[in-house]
Design a protein around this motif. Structure first.
Motif, PDB file in Angstrom:
ATOM      1  N   TYR A 126      82.309 -40.125  58.874  1.00 18.13           N
ATOM      2  CA  TYR A 126      83.319 -40.166  59.926  1.00 18.13           C
ATOM      3  C   TYR A 126      84.472 -41.098  59.562  1.00 18.13           C
ATOM      4  CZ  TYR A 126      80.299 -37.291  62.772  1.00 18.13           C
ATOM      5  OH  TYR A 126      79.555 -36.240  63.236  1.00 18.13           O
ATOM      6  N   GLY A 127      84.187 -42.122  58.737  1.00 19.86           N
ATOM      7  CA  GLY A 127      85.273 -42.964  58.264  1.00 19.86           C
ATOM      8  C   GLY A 127      86.293 -42.184  57.450  1.00 19.86           C
ATOM      9  N   ARG A 128      85.821 -41.206  56.683  1.00 19.52           N
ATOM     10  CA  ARG A 128      86.708 -40.404  55.837  1.00 19.52           C
ATOM     11  C   ARG A 128      87.214 -39.136  56.532  1.00 19.52           C
ATOM     12  NH1 ARG A 128      88.037 -44.214  52.345  1.00 19.52           N
ATOM     13  NH2 ARG A 128      86.394 -44.793  50.861  1.00 19.52           N
ATOM     14  N   ARG A 129      86.401 -38.538  57.391  1.00 21.80           N
ATOM     15  CA  ARG A 129      86.725 -37.199  57.889  1.00 21.80           C
ATOM     16  C   ARG A 129      87.234 -37.170  59.326  1.00 21.80           C
ATOM     17  NH1 ARG A 129      84.425 -32.908  55.317  1.00 21.80           N
ATOM     18  NH2 ARG A 129      85.829 -31.750  56.706  1.00 21.80           N
ATOM     19  N   ALA A 130      87.110 -38.260  60.068  1.00 21.89           N
ATOM     20  CA  ALA A 130      87.440 -38.218  61.494  1.00 21.89           C
ATOM     21  C   ALA A 130      88.895 -37.835  61.741  1.00 21.89           C
ATOM     22  CB  ALA A 130      87.126 -39.556  62.148  1.00 21.89           C
ATOM     23  N   ALA A 131      89.810 -38.366  60.940  1.00 20.36           N
ATOM     24  CA  ALA A 131      91.223 -38.049  61.158  1.00 20.36           C
ATOM     25  C   ALA A 131      91.473 -36.544  61.054  1.00 20.36           C
ATOM     26  CB  ALA A 131      92.087 -38.814  60.165  1.00 20.36           C
ATOM     27  N   GLY A 132      90.780 -35.886  60.118  1.00 20.94           N
ATOM     28  CA  GLY A 132      90.911 -34.441  59.992  1.00 20.94           C
ATOM     29  C   GLY A 132      90.291 -33.696  61.152  1.00 20.94           C
ATOM     30  N   PRO A 462      75.933 -29.795  61.200  1.00 17.25           N
ATOM     31  CA  PRO A 462      75.379 -30.103  62.514  1.00 17.25           C
ATOM     32  C   PRO A 462      73.856 -30.178  62.496  1.00 17.25           C
ATOM     33  CG  PRO A 462      76.124 -27.831  62.447  1.00 17.25           C
ATOM     34  CD  PRO A 462      76.586 -28.472  61.179  1.00 17.25           C
ATOM     35  N   MET A 463      73.314 -31.083  63.317  1.00 12.66           N
ATOM     36  CA  MET A 463      71.875 -31.253  63.425  1.00 12.66           C
ATOM     37  C   MET A 463      71.501 -31.324  64.909  1.00 12.66           C
ATOM     38  SD  MET A 463      69.365 -33.688  64.091  1.00 12.66           S
ATOM     39  CE  MET A 463      67.602 -33.401  63.941  1.00 12.66           C
ATOM     40  N   GLY A 464      70.562 -30.479  65.321  1.00 19.27           N
ATOM     41  CA  GLY A 464      70.110 -30.488  66.707  1.00 19.27           C
ATOM     42  C   GLY A 464      69.138 -29.349  66.939  1.00 19.27           C
ATOM     43  N   GLY A 465      68.769 -29.121  68.190  1.00 21.22           N
ATOM     44  CA  GLY A 465      67.689 -28.190  68.461  1.00 21.22           C
ATOM     45  C   GLY A 465      68.061 -27.012  69.331  1.00 21.22           C
ATOM     46  N   MET A 466      67.195 -25.989  69.274  1.00 22.35           N
ATOM     47  CA  MET A 466      67.272 -24.820  70.149  1.00 22.35           C
ATOM     48  C   MET A 466      66.115 -24.886  71.151  1.00 22.35           C
ATOM     49  SD  MET A 466      67.971 -21.861  67.310  1.00 22.35           S
ATOM     50  CE  MET A 466      69.278 -22.005  66.073  1.00 22.35           C
ATOM     51  N   GLY A 467      66.208 -24.078  72.190  1.00 17.97           N
ATOM     52  CA  GLY A 467      65.109 -24.013  73.155  1.00 17.97           C
ATOM     53  C   GLY A 467      64.832 -25.361  73.786  1.00 17.97           C
ATOM     54  N   ASP A 468      63.537 -25.716  73.877  1.00 21.56           N
ATOM     55  CA  ASP A 468      63.140 -26.974  74.505  1.00 21.56           C
ATOM     56  C   ASP A 468      63.430 -28.193  73.653  1.00 21.56           C
ATOM     57  OD1 ASP A 468      62.265 -25.494  76.609  1.00 21.56           O
ATOM     58  OD2 ASP A 468      60.130 -25.940  76.385  1.00 21.56           O
ATOM     59  N   SER A 469      64.045 -27.997  72.496  1.00 25.42           N
ATOM     60  CA  SER A 469      64.390 -29.125  71.628  1.00 25.42           C
ATOM     61  C   SER A 469      65.764 -29.702  71.928  1.00 25.42           C
ATOM     62  CB  SER A 469      64.321 -28.709  70.148  1.00 25.42           C
ATOM     63  OG  SER A 469      62.982 -28.515  69.743  1.00 25.42           O
ATOM     64  N   ALA A 477      81.431 -31.744  62.478  1.00 28.95           N
ATOM     65  CA  ALA A 477      82.526 -31.624  63.449  1.00 28.95           C
ATOM     66  C   ALA A 477      82.003 -31.695  64.882  1.00 28.95           C
ATOM     67  CB  ALA A 477      83.281 -30.320  63.223  1.00 28.95           C
ATOM     68  N   GLU A 478      80.897 -30.995  65.164  1.00 29.54           N
ATOM     69  CA  GLU A 478      80.360 -30.995  66.525  1.00 29.54           C
ATOM     70  C   GLU A 478      79.924 -32.383  66.947  1.00 29.54           C
ATOM     71  OE1 GLU A 478      77.824 -27.659  67.841  1.00 29.54           O
ATOM     72  OE2 GLU A 478      78.072 -26.874  65.813  1.00 29.54           O
ATOM     73  N   GLY A 479      79.473 -33.194  65.988  1.00 37.75           N
ATOM     74  CA  GLY A 479      78.989 -34.525  66.302  1.00 37.75           C
ATOM     75  C   GLY A 479      80.050 -35.482  66.790  1.00 37.75           C
ATOM     76  N   ILE A 480      81.312 -35.197  66.491  1.00 30.97           N
ATOM     77  CA  ILE A 480      82.396 -36.044  66.997  1.00 30.97           C
ATOM     78  C   ILE A 480      83.207 -35.334  68.081  1.00 30.97           C
ATOM     79  CG2 ILE A 480      84.073 -35.380  65.200  1.00 30.97           C
ATOM     80  CD1 ILE A 480      84.984 -38.362  65.229  1.00 30.97           C
ATOM     81  N   MET A 481      83.381 -34.016  67.950  1.00 30.85           N
ATOM     82  CA  MET A 481      84.176 -33.284  68.942  1.00 30.85           C
ATOM     83  C   MET A 481      83.553 -33.338  70.332  1.00 30.85           C
ATOM     84  SD  MET A 481      86.736 -32.270  67.208  1.00 30.85           S
ATOM     85  CE  MET A 481      87.631 -30.768  66.926  1.00 30.85           C
ATOM     86  N   LYS A 482      82.217 -33.464  70.407  1.00 29.64           N
ATOM     87  CA  LYS A 482      81.573 -33.493  71.720  1.00 29.64           C
ATOM     88  C   LYS A 482      81.982 -34.730  72.521  1.00 29.64           C
ATOM     89  CE  LYS A 482      77.296 -35.751  70.087  1.00 29.64           C
ATOM     90  NZ  LYS A 482      75.867 -35.539  69.800  1.00 29.64           N
ATOM     91  N   PHE A 483      82.458 -35.763  71.827  1.00 28.31           N
ATOM     92  CA  PHE A 483      82.885 -36.982  72.511  1.00 28.31           C
ATOM     93  C   PHE A 483      84.362 -36.948  72.885  1.00 28.31           C
ATOM     94  CE2 PHE A 483      79.290 -38.672  69.837  1.00 28.31           C
ATOM     95  CZ  PHE A 483      78.431 -38.915  70.901  1.00 28.31           C
ATOM     96  N   THR A 484      84.963 -35.774  72.835  1.00 27.55           N
ATOM     97  CA  THR A 484      86.385 -35.636  73.154  1.00 27.55           C
ATOM     98  C   THR A 484      86.612 -34.567  74.213  1.00 27.55           C
ATOM     99  OG1 THR A 484      86.835 -33.945  71.463  1.00 27.55           O
ATOM    100  CG2 THR A 484      86.980 -36.248  70.771  1.00 27.55           C
ATOM    101  N   GLU A 485      87.757 -34.672  74.864  1.00 25.00           N
ATOM    102  CA  GLU A 485      88.240 -33.636  75.763  1.00 25.00           C
ATOM    103  C   GLU A 485      89.366 -32.890  75.058  1.00 25.00           C
ATOM    104  OE1 GLU A 485      87.024 -32.704  78.512  1.00 25.00           O
ATOM    105  OE2 GLU A 485      86.114 -34.392  79.581  1.00 25.00           O
ATOM    106  N   ALA A 486      89.324 -31.563  75.071  1.00 25.09           N
ATOM    107  CA  ALA A 486      90.390 -30.766  74.474  1.00 25.09           C
ATOM    108  C   ALA A 486      91.506 -30.539  75.485  1.00 25.09           C
ATOM    109  CB  ALA A 486      89.841 -29.429  73.994  1.00 25.09           C
ATOM    110  N   GLN A 487      92.727 -30.732  75.025  1.00 23.52           N
ATOM    111  CA  GLN A 487      93.889 -30.488  75.882  1.00 23.52           C
ATOM    112  C   GLN A 487      94.847 -29.562  75.144  1.00 23.52           C
ATOM    113  OE1 GLN A 487      96.884 -33.614  76.187  1.00 23.52           O
ATOM    114  NE2 GLN A 487      96.934 -33.318  78.418  1.00 23.52           N
TER     115      GLN A 487
END
Length: 525
Positions: A126-132, A462-469, A477-487
């Motif tokens: 994220y230090g290198r890629r966040a700006a992108g 991305p890392m995460g689960g489906m179903g009950d996980s 990208a999803e790991g940082i975009m989720k902490f933002t609001e799109a305008q």
């Protein structure tokens, strides 16, 4: 049953921990209630930690909101630079944090080191890629040339994170890094048992330039303090059990705030007939018994092709018999302790009930109080049937069940039968075929010729689960975009989006209809 020749317990030289200094960073009132944490290795006291109240959580959010306003005004690159410094500092001071993680979580040193690696990788990524990831992007406007549309990303505000005890560094600061880089503040409730780990990371980050009030840490009982964190946050991140995750999701939904949840798993490993059996057996030991199996992505179900089943199991059991179980801070231990009596009881119940119902214990299957109060041997079960709890319920300990299969369609069906869908593993010499099978498995991450580290360590994916996980993803990208609001900021030029020059609405509609058909023919996107 085959015995495990573990070394006898040795005297433990406990490292000095800056517990009293770090404890002062917890947000509390003037005279807080205190709780004593104890080492899983031998039950000795680690620290007296203050407990927060719901009023303390309210105060933490107020301070965090003030700090977040100024932090969000900094450029993404300026915010990211803090975490590039943190990357270096964590690697330089890794001996300190390895001691703390081991003392609080009871894991072997090489498994604690996995957390150092994860945090360094995440900080660098994220230090290198966040700006992108966060840069403004031009989007297709309503009318070509006439409409300019730009997507802008804003921070959510204050993120509430509830982090677990099993990976106390990776799942505390590791989850907070993208939230901070995106411009948010964080109020966090780590598990009290492993709170010193999060407090150490906070201390180091402040030295690296993170504003003092931007990261607030509160401690206390989950249903009280955890609930207060969830109810005060602009976005919620939770890692823990599926049962608690459902409650977190319900509370977030009532407030119309987003949530990311990494929950339980009953992860499957498939060994194909053409697998390199030595490599698969070695990988299976890591996949099943890292951090004593107290890892959400660890393997608990193993399906081995009939043609290689016996040969694989022989290799697997041989490696388990050679494992070194012991408390302590050296690098010569293969598996440490469970973290609590609750975990030990859960593991013991699963194994004992399965054995009584007819399962065969191939290796392990017993607690080891001679090593420490919470040690349990790495355990392999055969003849497990669906009515046994260990078959479908998450054990979250050093226990794996082994099953035979003959057809690929059969094993895919069995692997996908679980309500969970977090991680899976496929072993084969034909990696193209393995990747094809991986795409048919219902799991958020699938590793080919590895248990979990290949996918988890790929910080850009991305890392995460489906179903009950769970819901949502960390990393990439999803790991940082989720902490933002799109305008969307859209500017209309020259002509309005309305009937111009005296056209009637009907003429305007016919004109737009013709334009849409022409744009489709010309492949305008």
């Amino acid at each position: 049953m085959t015995d495990i020749a573990a070394p006898a317990a040795a005297s433990i030289v406990v490292p000095h921990l800056p517990a009293e200094r770090l404890a002062r960073r917890v947000v509390t009132g003037a005279v807080p209630t205190k709780v004593t944490t104890r080492s899983p290795f031998d039950g000795s006291p680690i620290a007296e930690l203050p407990e927060s109240t719901p009023e303390d959580v309210t105060s933490a959010f107020a301070r965090a909101r003030l700090a977040q306003t100024a932090w969000a005004k900094r450029s993404v690159r300026e915010r990211a630079a803090v975490f590039l410094r943190f990357h270096d500092r964590v690697l330089e001071r890794q001996a300190e944090i390895l001691d703390i993680v081991q003392t609080e979580a009871g894991k072997a040193r090489k498994h604690a080191f996995e957390e150092v690696l994860d945090v360094a990788l995440c900080s660098r990524h994220y230090g290198r890629r966040a700006a992108g990831y966060l840069r403004e992007r031009r989007r297709a406007g309503a009318l070509p040339v006439l409409t300019k549309a730009v997507e802008v990303r804003h921070p959510k505000g204050v993120v509430g994170l509830v982090s677990p005890w099993n990976y106390p560094l990776a799942l505390s600061i590791g989850d907070a890094i993208p939230a901070f880089v995106a411009g948010n503040a964080v109020v966090m409730k780590p598990d009290t048992q492993t709170a010193l780990t999060a407090l150490w990371a906070q201390d180091v980050l402040i030295d690296c330039g993170l504003p003092e009030d931007l990261w607030q840490i509160v401690l206390g009982d989950g249903p009280v303090i955890g609930t207060a964190v969830v109810e005060g946050a602009d976005y919620v991140g939770f890692t823990g059990s599926t049962r608690t995750g459902r409650e977190v999701a319900r509370r977030a939904a009532e407030r119309l705030v987003g949530a990311s949840l990494e929950l339980g798993g009953k992860n499957a490993m498939i060994v194909l007939a053409d697998a390199d059996l030595d490599r698969a057996a070695e990988g299976a030991v890591r996949a099943c018994f890292s951090s004593a199996g107290q890892l959400c992505v660890s393997i608990e179900r193993m399906y081995v092709h009939q043609d290689v089943h016996d040969a694989f199991v022989d290799r697997f059991l041989g490696r388990i018999q050679a494992m070194r179980l012991a408390p302590g801070y050296g690098w010569d231990t293969d598996m440490g302790s469970l973290v609590s009596r609750r975990q030990l009881d859960a593991v013991t119940r699963h194994v004992d009930e399965a054995r009584e119902a007819g399962a065969t214990v191939l290796v392990g299957g017993r607690a080891r109080p001679d090593l420490g109060p919470l040690f349990y041997e790495p355990t392999v079960l055969a003849d497990v049937t669906p009515e046994m709890a260990v078959c479908a319920e998450e054990t979250f300990g050093p226990v794996v069940s082994v099953y035979r299969y003959t057809e690929e369609e059969e094993v895919l069906t069995r692997a996908n039968e679980s309500a969970y869908g977090l991680n899976a593993s496929v072993w084969t010499r034909d990696t193209r075929h393995g990747e094809a099978l991986a795409r048919r498995l219902r799991a958020g991450t699938v590793n080919v010729n590895e248990g979990y580290a290949a996918a988890y360590g790929s910080a850009g994916a991305p890392m995460g689960g489906m179903g009950d996980s769970g819901l949502g993803r960390r990393h990439g990208a999803e790991g940082i975009m989720k902490f933002t609001e799109a305008q969307t900021v859209a500017t209309q030029r020259l002509l309005p989006i309305a009937a111009p020059f005296g056209m009637t609405d009907e003429q305007w509609a016919r004109s737009l209809t013709l334009s849409l058909r022409i744009m489709k023919t010309l492949r305008v996107r």
